[in-house]
Design an enzyme around this catalytic site. Sequence first.
Site, PDB file in Angstrom:
ATOM      1  N   ASP A 163       0.826  -1.208   0.000  1.00 37.32           N
ATOM      2  CA  ASP A 163       0.000   0.000   0.000  1.00 37.32           C
ATOM      3  C   ASP A 163       0.864   1.263   0.000  1.00 37.32           C
ATOM      4  O   ASP A 163       1.967   1.278   0.538  1.00 37.32           O
ATOM      5  CB  ASP A 163      -0.889  -0.020   1.251  1.00 37.32           C
ATOM      6  CG  ASP A 163      -2.043   0.961   1.139  1.00 37.32           C
ATOM      7  OD1 ASP A 163      -2.283   1.508   0.041  1.00 37.32           O
ATOM      8  OD2 ASP A 163      -2.697   1.195   2.161  1.00 37.32           O
ATOM      9  N   GLY A 164       0.327   2.311  -0.614  1.00 41.30           N
ATOM     10  CA  GLY A 164       0.994   3.611  -0.558  1.00 41.30           C
ATOM     11  C   GLY A 164       1.638   4.059  -1.856  1.00 41.30           C
ATOM     12  O   GLY A 164       2.282   5.108  -1.899  1.00 41.30           O
ATOM     13  N   GLY A 173       0.203   5.173  -4.599  1.00 43.33           N
ATOM     14  CA  GLY A 173      -0.423   6.411  -5.088  1.00 43.33           C
ATOM     15  C   GLY A 173       0.114   7.625  -4.340  1.00 43.33           C
ATOM     16  O   GLY A 173       0.478   8.645  -4.945  1.00 43.33           O
ATOM     17  N   ARG A 174       0.191   7.503  -3.017  1.00 42.97           N
ATOM     18  CA  ARG A 174       0.687   8.636  -2.211  1.00 42.97           C
ATOM     19  C   ARG A 174       2.158   8.926  -2.490  1.00 42.97           C
ATOM     20  O   ARG A 174       2.592  10.072  -2.499  1.00 42.97           O
ATOM     21  CB  ARG A 174       0.466   8.348  -0.709  1.00 42.97           C
ATOM     22  CG  ARG A 174      -0.927   8.730  -0.237  1.00 42.97           C
ATOM     23  CD  ARG A 174      -1.253   8.102   1.075  1.00 42.97           C
ATOM     24  NE  ARG A 174      -1.526   6.673   0.891  1.00 42.97           N
ATOM     25  CZ  ARG A 174      -1.618   5.795   1.865  1.00 42.97           C
ATOM     26  NH1 ARG A 174      -1.441   6.184   3.116  1.00 42.97           N
ATOM     27  NH2 ARG A 174      -1.908   4.542   1.622  1.00 42.97           N
ATOM     28  N   ASN A 176     -10.301  -3.426  -6.797  1.00 39.49           N
ATOM     29  CA  ASN A 176      -9.432  -2.478  -7.513  1.00 39.49           C
ATOM     30  C   ASN A 176      -9.921  -2.134  -8.931  1.00 39.49           C
ATOM     31  O   ASN A 176      -9.458  -1.159  -9.528  1.00 39.49           O
ATOM     32  CB  ASN A 176      -7.984  -2.990  -7.585  1.00 39.49           C
ATOM     33  CG  ASN A 176      -7.230  -2.851  -6.272  1.00 39.49           C
ATOM     34  OD1 ASN A 176      -6.319  -3.624  -5.988  1.00 39.49           O
ATOM     35  ND2 ASN A 176      -7.597  -1.871  -5.449  1.00 39.49           N
ATOM     36  N   ARG A 224     -10.960   1.472  -9.893  1.00 44.32           N
ATOM     37  CA  ARG A 224     -10.019   2.561 -10.210  1.00 44.32           C
ATOM     38  C   ARG A 224     -10.132   2.935 -11.689  1.00 44.32           C
ATOM     39  O   ARG A 224     -10.738   2.203 -12.465  1.00 44.32           O
ATOM     40  CB  ARG A 224      -8.603   2.121  -9.858  1.00 44.32           C
ATOM     41  CG  ARG A 224      -8.512   1.837  -8.360  1.00 44.32           C
ATOM     42  CD  ARG A 224      -7.110   1.600  -7.930  1.00 44.32           C
ATOM     43  NE  ARG A 224      -7.103   1.431  -6.476  1.00 44.32           N
ATOM     44  CZ  ARG A 224      -6.056   1.629  -5.716  1.00 44.32           C
ATOM     45  NH1 ARG A 224      -4.912   1.999  -6.237  1.00 44.32           N
ATOM     46  NH2 ARG A 224      -6.134   1.454  -4.419  1.00 44.32           N
ATOM     47  N   ARG A 280      -5.767  -1.786   8.294  1.00 44.12           N
ATOM     48  CA  ARG A 280      -6.894  -2.595   7.827  1.00 44.12           C
ATOM     49  C   ARG A 280      -6.377  -3.849   7.141  1.00 44.12           C
ATOM     50  O   ARG A 280      -5.278  -3.868   6.605  1.00 44.12           O
ATOM     51  CB  ARG A 280      -7.683  -1.827   6.747  1.00 44.12           C
ATOM     52  CG  ARG A 280      -8.489  -0.674   7.193  1.00 44.12           C
ATOM     53  CD  ARG A 280      -9.332  -0.184   6.009  1.00 44.12           C
ATOM     54  NE  ARG A 280      -8.535   0.414   4.953  1.00 44.12           N
ATOM     55  CZ  ARG A 280      -8.101   1.684   4.975  1.00 44.12           C
ATOM     56  NH1 ARG A 280      -8.392   2.470   5.994  1.00 44.12           N
ATOM     57  NH2 ARG A 280      -7.395   2.148   3.974  1.00 44.12           N
ATOM     58  N   SER A 291      -8.441  -5.136   4.615  1.00 44.90           N
ATOM     59  CA  SER A 291      -8.928  -4.886   3.248  1.00 44.90           C
ATOM     60  C   SER A 291      -9.223  -6.148   2.447  1.00 44.90           C
ATOM     61  O   SER A 291      -8.834  -6.251   1.278  1.00 44.90           O
ATOM     62  CB  SER A 291      -7.926  -4.008   2.478  1.00 44.90           C
ATOM     63  OG  SER A 291      -7.799  -2.755   3.095  1.00 44.90           O
TER      64      SER A 291
HETATM   65  C1  FPP Z   1      -1.937  -0.014  -3.324  1.00 48.41           C
HETATM   66  O1  FPP Z   1      -1.445   1.293  -3.313  1.00 48.41           O
HETATM   67  C2  FPP Z   1      -1.382  -0.725  -4.453  1.00 48.41           C
HETATM   68  C3  FPP Z   1      -2.097  -1.329  -5.443  1.00 48.41           C
HETATM   69  C4  FPP Z   1      -3.563  -1.354  -5.486  1.00 48.41           C
HETATM   70  C5  FPP Z   1      -1.414  -1.985  -6.586  1.00 48.41           C
HETATM   71  C6  FPP Z   1      -0.218  -2.787  -6.223  1.00 48.41           C
HETATM   72  C7  FPP Z   1       0.477  -3.117  -7.447  1.00 48.41           C
HETATM   73  C8  FPP Z   1       1.813  -3.054  -7.628  1.00 48.41           C
HETATM   74  C9  FPP Z   1       2.793  -2.782  -6.570  1.00 48.41           C
HETATM   75  C10 FPP Z   1       2.374  -3.334  -8.973  1.00 48.41           C
HETATM   76  C11 FPP Z   1       2.113  -4.758  -9.307  1.00 48.41           C
HETATM   77  C12 FPP Z   1       3.080  -5.321 -10.163  1.00 48.41           C
HETATM   78  C13 FPP Z   1       3.721  -6.477  -9.960  1.00 48.41           C
HETATM   79  C14 FPP Z   1       4.705  -6.848 -10.942  1.00 48.41           C
HETATM   80  C15 FPP Z   1       3.504  -7.372  -8.805  1.00 48.41           C
HETATM   81  P1  FPP Z   1      -2.445   2.488  -3.554  1.00 48.41           P
HETATM   82  O2  FPP Z   1      -2.495   2.771  -4.998  1.00 48.41           O
HETATM   83  O3  FPP Z   1      -3.760   2.158  -2.915  1.00 48.41           O
HETATM   84  O4  FPP Z   1      -1.740   3.657  -2.793  1.00 48.41           O
HETATM   85  P2  FPP Z   1      -2.451   4.897  -2.095  1.00 48.41           P
HETATM   86  O5  FPP Z   1      -3.249   4.337  -0.957  1.00 48.41           O
HETATM   87  O6  FPP Z   1      -1.299   5.704  -1.643  1.00 48.41           O
HETATM   88  O7  FPP Z   1      -3.281   5.559  -3.146  1.00 48.41           O
END
Ligand code: FPP
Length: 235
Positions: A16-17, A19-20, A64, A67, A189, A191
């Site tokens: 997680d994280g 996006g941030r 997801n 999104r 969480r 999730s």
């Molecule tokens: C959560 O961060 C991350 C995801 C929903 C996607 C995870 C996917 C990857 C790390 C890339 C996958 C690729 C491979 C090769 C395994 P968030 O987007 O919810 O972050 P935020 O809470 O900061 O918005």
Amino acid sequence: MGEEKALPTHIGIIMDGNGRWAKKRGLPRNFGHRAGANTFRTIARYANQIGLSYLTFYVFSTENWKRSQEEVSGIMTLLRNYLDEMDAYAGENIKVKFWGNLQALPEDIQQKMKRAEKETENATGVQLNLAINYGGRADIVQAAKQLMTLAKEGKMDPNEVTEDVFRRFLYSEEVPDVDLIIRPSGEYRLSNFLIWQSAYAEYVFMDILWPDFKPASLDAAISEYQHRSRRFGGV
Ligand code: FPP
């Protein structure tokens, strides 16, 4: 080494994280996922080096899809790129499995996943489980469906359904329950991650964004786990 110092057998990570992390740098969200995919590679290799048995990553949840199309297709591209590197992983003795409703994914990705599982099936190092289009509730429902189908066909007596029978129909099949769940990014969480498999898991929440997560972060989480006392309902 006392028993409490043993490595957990199975670790789950909620990545997680991303996006941030991107937002902090004024970059589009997909740059965060790209950085997150690189962290994923580093941590997978490190887990293999330290002799971990099972490592499950939450890559893409059943939720997801909500999104933007751009973000979803960006994550799919990262997945494709990773799957195309699989030949190298077989050489590294890493075994790969995919958990989730894979039929809903693009056909080429499904084919690449099957190939990756096949090519790495005899690896004896860490087993990486990639939870993709995965939801803990969906996992339990698909297991129940399989059992009901068997019962309808007269191949399963409902009285035979114990916890141990049920768990074999989950995506995790023979993989032992998760011992430690790590969630970076300061969210507290589960999730809809490994709901059944985490019944007795320890949780370590970390105030770091996934792209910044380092092998030392994994060490720190394992060390915290090793100081917990697990009683499984006993005393
Ligand atoms: C959560 O961060 C991350 C995801 C929903 C996607 C995870 C996917 C990857 C790390 C890339 C996958 C690729 C491979 C090769 C395994 P968030 O987007 O919810 O972050 P935020 O809470 O900061 O918005």
